[in-house]
Design a protein around this motif. Structure first.
Motif, PDB file in Angstrom:
ATOM      1  N   UNK A  40      53.719  42.668  44.316  1.00 32.75           N
ATOM      2  CA  UNK A  40      55.133  42.968  44.868  1.00 32.75           C
ATOM      3  C   UNK A  40      55.735  44.277  43.792  1.00 32.75           C
ATOM      4  N   UNK A  41      55.463  43.767  43.034  1.00 33.90           N
ATOM      5  CA  UNK A  41      55.913  45.185  41.990  1.00 33.90           C
ATOM      6  C   UNK A  41      55.018  46.338  42.361  1.00 33.90           C
ATOM      7  N   UNK A  42      54.049  45.730  42.971  1.00 34.91           N
ATOM      8  CA  UNK A  42      53.417  46.964  42.174  1.00 34.91           C
ATOM      9  C   UNK A  42      51.764  47.159  41.850  1.00 34.91           C
ATOM     10  N   UNK A  43      52.170  46.281  41.054  1.00 32.89           N
ATOM     11  CA  UNK A  43      51.225  46.210  39.953  1.00 32.89           C
ATOM     12  C   UNK A  43      49.863  45.683  40.553  1.00 32.89           C
ATOM     13  N   UNK A  44      48.624  46.049  40.240  1.00 35.86           N
ATOM     14  CA  UNK A  44      47.013  46.048  40.755  1.00 35.86           C
ATOM     15  C   UNK A  44      46.442  45.136  39.869  1.00 35.86           C
ATOM     16  N   UNK A  45      46.240  43.600  40.801  1.00 35.27           N
ATOM     17  CA  UNK A  45      45.463  42.717  40.201  1.00 35.27           C
ATOM     18  C   UNK A  45      43.496  42.997  39.978  1.00 35.27           C
ATOM     19  N   UNK A  46      43.396  43.821  41.232  1.00 29.53           N
ATOM     20  CA  UNK A  46      41.502  44.326  41.048  1.00 29.53           C
ATOM     21  C   UNK A  46      42.028  45.353  42.458  1.00 29.53           C
ATOM     22  N   UNK A  47      40.468  46.186  42.516  1.00 30.37           N
ATOM     23  CA  UNK A  47      40.017  46.886  43.577  1.00 30.37           C
ATOM     24  C   UNK A  47      39.080  46.680  43.750  1.00 30.37           C
ATOM     25  N   UNK A  48      38.324  46.661  45.209  1.00 31.33           N
ATOM     26  CA  UNK A  48      37.692  46.140  45.788  1.00 31.33           C
ATOM     27  C   UNK A  48      36.646  47.669  46.396  1.00 31.33           C
ATOM     28  N   UNK A  49      35.457  47.999  45.948  1.00 30.48           N
ATOM     29  CA  UNK A  49      34.663  49.263  46.720  1.00 30.48           C
ATOM     30  C   UNK A  49      34.728  48.812  47.889  1.00 30.48           C
ATOM     31  N   UNK A  50      35.489  48.905  49.573  1.00 27.24           N
ATOM     32  CA  UNK A  50      34.280  48.494  50.162  1.00 27.24           C
ATOM     33  C   UNK A  50      33.175  49.414  50.489  1.00 27.24           C
ATOM     34  N   UNK A  51      32.982  50.767  50.499  1.00 29.89           N
ATOM     35  CA  UNK A  51      32.108  50.872  50.916  1.00 29.89           C
ATOM     36  C   UNK A  51      31.095  50.523  50.240  1.00 29.89           C
ATOM     37  N   UNK A  52      30.885  50.142  48.705  1.00 33.29           N
ATOM     38  CA  UNK A  52      30.170  49.957  48.150  1.00 33.29           C
ATOM     39  C   UNK A  52      29.424  48.209  48.763  1.00 33.29           C
ATOM     40  N   UNK A  53      30.699  47.573  48.888  1.00 38.07           N
ATOM     41  CA  UNK A  53      30.252  46.448  49.271  1.00 38.07           C
ATOM     42  C   UNK A  53      28.936  46.199  50.135  1.00 38.07           C
TER      43      UNK A  53
ATOM     44  N   UNK B 116      52.189  31.989  40.933  1.00 39.52           N
ATOM     45  CA  UNK B 116      50.986  32.414  41.708  1.00 39.52           C
ATOM     46  C   UNK B 116      50.245  33.577  41.379  1.00 39.52           C
ATOM     47  N   UNK B 117      51.425  34.930  40.963  1.00 41.73           N
ATOM     48  CA  UNK B 117      51.140  36.069  40.060  1.00 41.73           C
ATOM     49  C   UNK B 117      50.451  35.807  39.221  1.00 41.73           C
ATOM     50  N   UNK B 118      50.591  34.521  37.973  1.00 39.33           N
ATOM     51  CA  UNK B 118      50.279  34.863  36.779  1.00 39.33           C
ATOM     52  C   UNK B 118      48.430  33.853  37.276  1.00 39.33           C
ATOM     53  N   UNK B 119      48.196  33.306  38.109  1.00 36.00           N
ATOM     54  CA  UNK B 119      46.998  32.548  38.222  1.00 36.00           C
ATOM     55  C   UNK B 119      46.217  33.166  38.775  1.00 36.00           C
ATOM     56  N   UNK B 120      46.789  34.660  39.237  1.00 37.55           N
ATOM     57  CA  UNK B 120      45.657  35.708  40.201  1.00 37.55           C
ATOM     58  C   UNK B 120      45.439  36.703  39.508  1.00 37.55           C
ATOM     59  N   UNK B 121      46.085  37.160  38.121  1.00 39.74           N
ATOM     60  CA  UNK B 121      46.547  37.797  36.970  1.00 39.74           C
ATOM     61  C   UNK B 121      45.053  37.489  36.020  1.00 39.74           C
ATOM     62  N   UNK B 122      45.279  36.140  35.625  1.00 42.78           N
ATOM     63  CA  UNK B 122      43.806  35.873  34.637  1.00 42.78           C
ATOM     64  C   UNK B 122      42.151  35.766  34.957  1.00 42.78           C
ATOM     65  N   UNK B 123      42.096  35.657  36.952  1.00 42.78           N
ATOM     66  CA  UNK B 123      40.666  35.226  37.622  1.00 42.78           C
ATOM     67  C   UNK B 123      40.935  36.991  38.122  1.00 42.78           C
ATOM     68  N   UNK B 124      40.700  38.106  37.873  1.00 45.12           N
ATOM     69  CA  UNK B 124      40.567  38.798  39.290  1.00 45.12           C
ATOM     70  C   UNK B 124      38.971  38.837  40.100  1.00 45.12           C
ATOM     71  N   UNK B 125      38.588  38.401  39.115  1.00 44.42           N
ATOM     72  CA  UNK B 125      36.808  38.101  40.016  1.00 44.42           C
ATOM     73  C   UNK B 125      37.068  37.384  41.302  1.00 44.42           C
ATOM     74  N   UNK B 126      37.505  35.490  40.876  1.00 39.70           N
ATOM     75  CA  UNK B 126      37.179  34.610  41.515  1.00 39.70           C
ATOM     76  C   UNK B 126      38.125  35.383  42.708  1.00 39.70           C
ATOM     77  N   UNK B 127      39.895  36.076  42.634  1.00 38.24           N
ATOM     78  CA  UNK B 127      40.071  36.788  43.370  1.00 38.24           C
ATOM     79  C   UNK B 127      39.692  37.624  44.476  1.00 38.24           C
TER      80      UNK B 127
END
Length: 382
Positions: free
Chosen positions: A79-92, A343-354
């Motif tokens: 919610x603060x705006x900090x990015x967890x991960x960015x997915x290139x949807x075109x490449x995917x 929740x945000x702590x768990x998501x931050x340490x596993x961006x690939x899993x997210x």
């Protein structure tokens, strides 16, 4: 008995996709729709690659592309705006073979109705069906077909005719959702922004035609007494989009699901989409699963020597997939409702899993090959 005629109850996304897939395989189709026209809320919709693969198999993807645009990227953030991960949807999309598309539901429905080639009968409300393929309308008219497919949503009349009462009950709502479309472009373009905030998840999607779609979820117990969106504690961008949404482009829904059953058909009758398996929207897969259902069912019916065997084969093939989606959607809902700190702590340490949790459900299922040219038939002109 080979299938020559099918009746589909419900002119929604799943029903119209099935109609198009069957008419292109030489089966005569009648769609019964209780409304007086093809219509839907003017809200945004993501067609994930599993659904674009289904549309391709049905022979409808080219038509849908005329009103849709590929999603270029997906950003998951707190919610603060900090990015967890960015997915290139075109490449995917290139890797999995099909793109994710952005479209509005009314435009998608209109294209499917125009392209499906079926006889769509409006103001036809189904009262009951029989396992022998009989359909009785509330007007008293009776119809019959080789197969009947109930694609008539969560309150399906076809389901009520087939299954006992305890299998027709929806679970109590845990989440209230709000959706809206703002008549201005999203600065991110045709991209998706997923935000994990104080009450769950929110999302922003750029739409074709310089429009922006948003959704917001909160536990039902926190719903304001006037029914307005619960924006307390959310980021300014979410609050701004909610405030800018015209009243006729805002929708609230108490989100419910229903545990799927493995034997949802009887005789010459089966179910499709929400009528068969209502899941929570946390994975964005409700209507996409209906399109998958349609593609799988069309392949089975076109190759059938005996119609009822094809229907049972379709149900057997689909149950593990929809059961997995039901379970994973519930898991996502529970994760989203954890306290933001945990929740945000768990998501931050596993961006690939997210990223995998976000994209995994949208991977195309195997076996949805498009129609071969020698087997493809133009839908009849109505």
């Amino acid at each position: 008995m080979s299938v020559r005629k099918a009746i589909i109850t419900g002119g929604g996304i799943g029903g119209l996709t099935l109609a198009g897939a069957l008419t292109r395989r030489g089966i005569d189709v009648t769609v019964l729709e209780r409304a007086d026209a093809v219509r839907a809320r003017g809200l945004g919709f993501t067609v994930w690659p599993n659904a674009t693969a289904a549309l391709h198999s049905a022979g409808l993807l080219d038509a849908v592309r005329k009103v849709a645009e590929p999603i270029t990227s997906a950003t998951l953030r707190v919610n603060s705006g900090r990015k967890l991960t960015v997915i290139d949807m075109a490449s995917w999309g290139e890797r999995v073979g099909f793109p994710a598309l952005s479209v509005t539901r009314p435009e998608l429905l209109t294209v499917l109705a125009d392209a499906c080639g079926a006889d769509i009968r409006f103001r036809c409300e189904v009262a009951s069906v029989t396992p022998q393929g009989g359909v009785r309308l509330t007007s008293g008219e009776e119809l019959r077909a080789d197969v009947v497919v109930g694609a008539d949503g969560v309150g399906s009349a076809v389901r009520r005719s087939l299954l006992p009462a305890h299998q027709n009950t929806l679970d109590q709502p845990m989440i209230t959702g709000w959706q809206g479309v703002v008549p201005r472009p999203w600065l991110g373009g045709i991209a998706l922004d997923m935000i994990f905030g104080p009450t769950g998840a929110a999302g922003i999607l750029g739409l074709p035609g310089d429009r922006t779609y948003w959704f917001l979820q909160a536990p039902t117990v926190r719903m304001p007494t006037d029914g307005s969106p619960y924006t307390e504690g959310w980021s300014p961008v979410i609050k701004e989009l909610v405030a800018a949404t015209p009243a006729d482009s805002l929708w609230r829904d108490d989100i419910r699901d229903r545990k799927p059953v493995s034997d949802w058909g009887r005789g010459a009758v089966t179910l499709l989409g929400d009528a068969a398996h209502t899941i929570m929207p946390n994975l964005g897969q409700g209507a996409c699963l209906a399109m998958e259902d349609a593609a799988v069912l069309a392949v089975r019916l076109a190759a059938a020597g005996e119609a009822t065997a094809a229907l049972r084969d379709y149900e057997k093939a689909r149950f593990p997939r929809v059961r997995g989606m039901y379970v994973n959607a519930r898991r996502a809902a529970r994760m989203q409702r954890l306290s933001p700190f945990v929740r945000d702590g768990l998501l931050s340490v596993a961006p690939f899993a997210l990223s995998r949790m976000f994209t995994g459900p949208g991977r195309p299922i195997p076996g949805l090959a498009p129609l071969a040219r020698k087997d493809r038939r133009s839908p009849p002109t109505r």
